[in-house]
Design an enzyme around this catalytic site. Sequence first.
Site, PDB file in Angstrom:
ATOM      1  N   ARG A  39       0.836  -1.218   0.000  1.00  0.00           N
ATOM      2  CA  ARG A  39       0.000   0.000   0.000  1.00  0.00           C
ATOM      3  C   ARG A  39       0.868   1.265   0.000  1.00  0.00           C
ATOM      4  NH1 ARG A  39      -3.544  -3.404  -0.699  1.00  0.00           N
ATOM      5  NH2 ARG A  39      -4.984  -4.203   0.890  1.00  0.00           N
ATOM      6  N   GLU A 183     -14.002 -13.613  10.459  1.00  0.00           N
ATOM      7  CA  GLU A 183     -14.054 -13.058   9.098  1.00  0.00           C
ATOM      8  C   GLU A 183     -13.869 -14.135   8.021  1.00  0.00           C
ATOM      9  OE1 GLU A 183     -11.017 -10.169   8.075  1.00  0.00           O
ATOM     10  OE2 GLU A 183     -12.136  -9.482   6.336  1.00  0.00           O
ATOM     11  N   LYS A 225     -17.482 -10.568  10.715  1.00  0.00           N
ATOM     12  CA  LYS A 225     -17.002  -9.632   9.693  1.00  0.00           C
ATOM     13  C   LYS A 225     -17.150 -10.323   8.352  1.00  0.00           C
ATOM     14  CE  LYS A 225     -13.124  -6.836   8.146  1.00  0.00           C
ATOM     15  NZ  LYS A 225     -12.120  -5.864   8.603  1.00  0.00           N
ATOM     16  N   SER A 267     -14.431  -3.967   3.126  1.00  0.00           N
ATOM     17  CA  SER A 267     -14.681  -3.289   1.844  1.00  0.00           C
ATOM     18  C   SER A 267     -14.186  -4.127   0.671  1.00  0.00           C
ATOM     19  CB  SER A 267     -14.089  -1.881   1.834  1.00  0.00           C
ATOM     20  OG  SER A 267     -12.697  -1.865   2.040  1.00  0.00           O
ATOM     21  N   GLY A 268     -13.155  -4.922   0.864  1.00  0.00           N
ATOM     22  CA  GLY A 268     -12.792  -5.967  -0.090  1.00  0.00           C
ATOM     23  C   GLY A 268     -12.508  -5.549  -1.526  1.00  0.00           C
ATOM     24  N   GLY A 269     -12.100  -4.291  -1.755  1.00  0.00           N
ATOM     25  CA  GLY A 269     -11.809  -3.853  -3.111  1.00  0.00           C
ATOM     26  C   GLY A 269     -12.902  -2.979  -3.720  1.00  0.00           C
TER      27      GLY A 269
HETATM   28  P1  13P Z   1     -10.685  -4.146   3.330  1.00  0.00           P
HETATM   29  O1  13P Z   1     -11.777  -3.259   3.868  1.00  0.00           O
HETATM   30  O2  13P Z   1      -9.579  -3.380   2.642  1.00  0.00           O
HETATM   31  O3  13P Z   1     -11.204  -5.305   2.553  1.00  0.00           O
HETATM   32  O4  13P Z   1      -9.958  -4.766   4.588  1.00  0.00           O
HETATM   33  C1  13P Z   1     -10.710  -5.211   5.646  1.00  0.00           C
HETATM   34  C2  13P Z   1     -10.004  -6.305   6.316  1.00  0.00           C
HETATM   35  O5  13P Z   1      -9.766  -6.258   7.500  1.00  0.00           O
HETATM   36  C3  13P Z   1      -9.632  -7.476   5.535  1.00  0.00           C
HETATM   37  O6  13P Z   1      -9.213  -8.477   6.375  1.00  0.00           O
END
Ligand code: 13P
Length: 347
Positions: A39, A183, A225, A267-269
């Site tokens: 990043r 998650e 999550k 948010s996942g992209g």
């Molecule tokens: P993103 O919101 O960037 O997908 O990351 C959340 C997260 O904690 C992924 O494990």
Amino acid sequence: MAQHHWEHADELTQTARAMVAPGKGILAADESNATATKRLEAVGVESSEESRRQYRQLFFTAPEVENYISGVILYDETIRQADDNGTPFPDLLKERGIVPGIKVDTGAKPLAGSPNEKVTEGLDGLRDRIKAYYDMGARFAKWRAVITIGEGMPTRQCLEANAHALARYAALCQEGGLVPMVEPEVLINGSHDIDTCEAVTEENLQTVFAELHRHNVMLEGTILKTSMVISALDASRRADVQEVADRTVTTLKRVVPPALGGVVFLSGGQGNVEATQHLDAMNKKYKNLVPWRLTFSYARALQGPTLDTWGADQSQVAEAKQEFTHRARLNGLASEGQYSEDQEKAA
Ligand code: 13P
């Protein structure tokens, strides 16, 4: 048979409630050093222990964020770091009324027997690590499994292996006083349609909750999550905001027990604004019709504007912090179904 004798039941329930307090959500700042480096380098910043500390400090010291951020997920390096005044990050967060959390998995590795899929590792020594993190101030812990959609995937083997690991981690967390943030992410990558994502998400969550039950995990002290039910990034038709909101909530209602402490989304992209719109659409329509709070636990969709501003000019510290406060506020509004797009400009 279920055995309900949880030692930390009250503490776990209270922590889970605080994590999904009204108008607030979670900042994920738990990127591994490899991901953080990716990043930072993408915006031209060299990644080092010190630059990662400075970057994380922007979020933890941004003005007024305690009004919108209930908890922060830290990484092992980050939970041991301190601000410029020497205050350890977990103490700084706690002073602001923000619950410190910690990523405890050690990453997704190729799944033997189905090498195009992944299984998340990190159970070895976890009981001792949980104790150490609790002593450092952490009150919740995240473990991320990744489920890939593709030809013949996901397999039952992959869903079950990941669900089993999630359940063992969750039980260990609760034994040690940490709320598990479970998650099981279904990846957005590929070209599958939203129907496929819905079917996979339902089966995945059903598998996870069955396993949590088997392992005596107390749902009131657990946070899910999850990814949203959404079209893949390269799908030929991408479902609109309302359809994502409707399908996601419909799927959750089918498989997530009402007793659960709360639901947060990754948010996942998704784009920054898109992630906010989806959360808002869910809450506008369903906030009073579902038994759980639905809020955010974004990394990229919360950090993006700050990363761009700070990456372009590292003297723009106040501006970079302001970008985060703004994004956090908009998502806080979305968690109540009170966001509108014209608020995007009201920076
Ligand atoms: P993103 O919101 O960037 O997908 O990351 C959340 C997260 O904690 C992924 O494990």
